[in-house]
Design a protein around this motif. Structure first.
Motif, mmCIF file in Angstrom:
data_model
loop_
_atom_site.group_PDB
_atom_site.id
_atom_site.type_symbol
_atom_site.label_atom_id
_atom_site.label_comp_id
_atom_site.label_asym_id
_atom_site.label_seq_id
_atom_site.Cartn_x
_atom_site.Cartn_y
_atom_site.Cartn_z
ATOM 1 N N MET A 1 0.828 -1.201 0.000
ATOM 2 C CA MET A 1 0.000 0.000 0.000
ATOM 3 C C MET A 1 0.867 1.256 0.000
ATOM 4 O O MET A 1 0.554 2.213 -0.674
ATOM 5 C CB MET A 1 -0.926 -0.043 1.220
ATOM 6 C CG MET A 1 -1.616 1.249 1.538
ATOM 7 S SD MET A 1 -3.165 1.387 0.672
ATOM 8 C CE MET A 1 -3.784 2.903 1.311
ATOM 9 N N LYS A 2 1.968 1.209 0.776
ATOM 10 C CA LYS A 2 2.757 2.429 0.934
ATOM 11 C C LYS A 2 3.375 2.912 -0.372
ATOM 12 O O LYS A 2 3.385 4.101 -0.647
ATOM 13 C CB LYS A 2 3.801 2.269 2.019
ATOM 14 C CG LYS A 2 4.713 1.079 1.803
ATOM 15 C CD LYS A 2 5.508 0.804 3.041
ATOM 16 C CE LYS A 2 6.124 -0.575 2.879
ATOM 17 N NZ LYS A 2 6.630 -1.116 4.061
ATOM 18 N N GLN A 3 3.872 1.985 -1.201
ATOM 19 C CA GLN A 3 4.455 2.407 -2.479
ATOM 20 C C GLN A 3 3.361 2.836 -3.454
ATOM 21 O O GLN A 3 3.544 3.749 -4.229
ATOM 22 C CB GLN A 3 5.308 1.292 -3.088
ATOM 23 C CG GLN A 3 6.610 1.088 -2.356
ATOM 24 C CD GLN A 3 7.562 2.268 -2.494
ATOM 25 O OE1 GLN A 3 7.190 3.429 -2.414
ATOM 26 N NE2 GLN A 3 8.817 1.954 -2.692
ATOM 27 N N TYR A 4 2.227 2.155 -3.408
ATOM 28 C CA TYR A 4 1.126 2.543 -4.275
ATOM 29 C C TYR A 4 0.606 3.923 -3.899
ATOM 30 O O TYR A 4 0.210 4.698 -4.759
ATOM 31 C CB TYR A 4 -0.008 1.519 -4.209
ATOM 32 C CG TYR A 4 0.347 0.200 -4.830
ATOM 33 C CD1 TYR A 4 0.744 0.115 -6.160
ATOM 34 C CD2 TYR A 4 0.299 -0.976 -4.089
ATOM 35 C CE1 TYR A 4 1.078 -1.098 -6.741
ATOM 36 C CE2 TYR A 4 0.621 -2.187 -4.658
ATOM 37 C CZ TYR A 4 1.012 -2.238 -5.984
ATOM 38 O OH TYR A 4 1.340 -3.436 -6.551
ATOM 39 N N SER A 5 0.615 4.219 -2.617
ATOM 40 C CA SER A 5 0.129 5.530 -2.182
ATOM 41 C C SER A 5 1.018 6.647 -2.721
ATOM 42 O O SER A 5 0.520 7.700 -3.133
ATOM 43 C CB SER A 5 0.047 5.610 -0.656
ATOM 44 O OG SER A 5 1.336 5.629 -0.077
ATOM 45 N N LYS A 6 2.310 6.409 -2.761
ATOM 46 C CA LYS A 6 3.228 7.422 -3.307
ATOM 47 C C LYS A 6 3.004 7.603 -4.807
ATOM 48 O O LYS A 6 3.037 8.717 -5.322
ATOM 49 C CB LYS A 6 4.693 7.037 -3.051
ATOM 50 C CG LYS A 6 5.042 6.908 -1.601
ATOM 51 C CD LYS A 6 4.853 8.194 -0.862
ATOM 52 C CE LYS A 6 5.263 8.014 0.580
ATOM 53 N NZ LYS A 6 4.777 9.076 1.413
ATOM 54 N N LEU A 7 2.762 6.506 -5.496
ATOM 55 C CA LEU A 7 2.483 6.583 -6.924
ATOM 56 C C LEU A 7 1.170 7.331 -7.177
ATOM 57 O O LEU A 7 1.095 8.194 -8.059
ATOM 58 C CB LEU A 7 2.420 5.174 -7.531
ATOM 59 C CG LEU A 7 2.126 5.089 -9.017
ATOM 60 C CD1 LEU A 7 3.222 5.791 -9.819
ATOM 61 C CD2 LEU A 7 1.988 3.649 -9.447
ATOM 62 N N ILE A 8 0.149 7.025 -6.386
ATOM 63 C CA ILE A 8 -1.147 7.694 -6.534
ATOM 64 C C ILE A 8 -1.029 9.183 -6.256
ATOM 65 O O ILE A 8 -1.525 10.008 -7.034
ATOM 66 C CB ILE A 8 -2.198 7.032 -5.615
ATOM 67 C CG1 ILE A 8 -2.505 5.617 -6.110
ATOM 68 C CG2 ILE A 8 -3.475 7.861 -5.553
ATOM 69 C CD1 ILE A 8 -3.296 4.779 -5.129
ATOM 70 N N ASP A 53 7.513 12.475 -3.174
ATOM 71 C CA ASP A 53 7.150 11.123 -3.603
ATOM 72 C C ASP A 53 8.270 10.479 -4.412
ATOM 73 O O ASP A 53 8.554 9.294 -4.248
ATOM 74 C CB ASP A 53 5.856 11.154 -4.422
ATOM 75 C CG ASP A 53 4.637 11.443 -3.565
ATOM 76 O OD1 ASP A 53 4.706 11.248 -2.337
ATOM 77 O OD2 ASP A 53 3.610 11.870 -4.126
ATOM 78 N N ALA A 117 -2.248 5.310 3.999
ATOM 79 C CA ALA A 117 -0.959 4.614 3.946
ATOM 80 C C ALA A 117 -0.242 4.694 5.294
ATOM 81 O O ALA A 117 0.324 3.695 5.758
ATOM 82 C CB ALA A 117 -0.085 5.206 2.853
#
Length: 135
Positions: A1-8, A53, A117
């Motif tokens: 989730m944490k890496q996806y949150s940065k991408l989002i 990010d 996140a």
């Protein structure tokens, strides 16, 4: 989730930055409009979010990622508050109809995704401690 949150949040930042300078740009008159100052501040905030990010992808330290999540929450709230730096008084002006609603949605999404996140990391850490204590 944490890496996806940065991408989002990075994608939201890029799209928002483009929107407030193209389709959702504020009013522009013969003199400097107050909403232009707010949009400039919002552009800087969006650029800082994007930069943090990108750095979060490069720096693998968990503490740094948590700090960027906290700053993204704060900067998301700042995007919500950008009208306090100046806005046009007439409700039918472009800034009131397009620019600030775009920044409000962006701010809510960035703050919400970053907060989710951060909470997920904290919950995982807390449950990890409990399982290690009983083992």
């Amino acid at each position: 989730m944490k890496q996806y949150s940065k991408l989002i949040t990075a994608l939201i930042s890029v799209v928002s930055f483009i929107l407030i300078h193209t389709a959702c740009k504020p009013c522009h008159g013969m003199m400097a409009m107050p909403c232009e100052r707010s949009t400039g501040i919002a552009g800087i905030v969006l650029a800082v979010i994007l930069l943090s990010d990108i750095l979060s992808f490069l720096v693998k330290q968990e503490k740094f990622r948590q700090i960027t999540s906290v700053t993204n929450v704060l900067f998301g709230v700042l995007l919500l508050l950008t009208p306090i730096f100046g806005q046009c008084q007439i409700a039918s002006m472009a800034c009131r109809l397009r620019t600030f609603p775009t920044l409000n949605v962006s701010g809510l999404l960035i703050a919400g995704v970053s907060l989710a996140a951060l909470i997920s990391v904290l919950v995982k850490r807390q449950t990890g401690r409990k399982t290690h204590a009983h083992a």
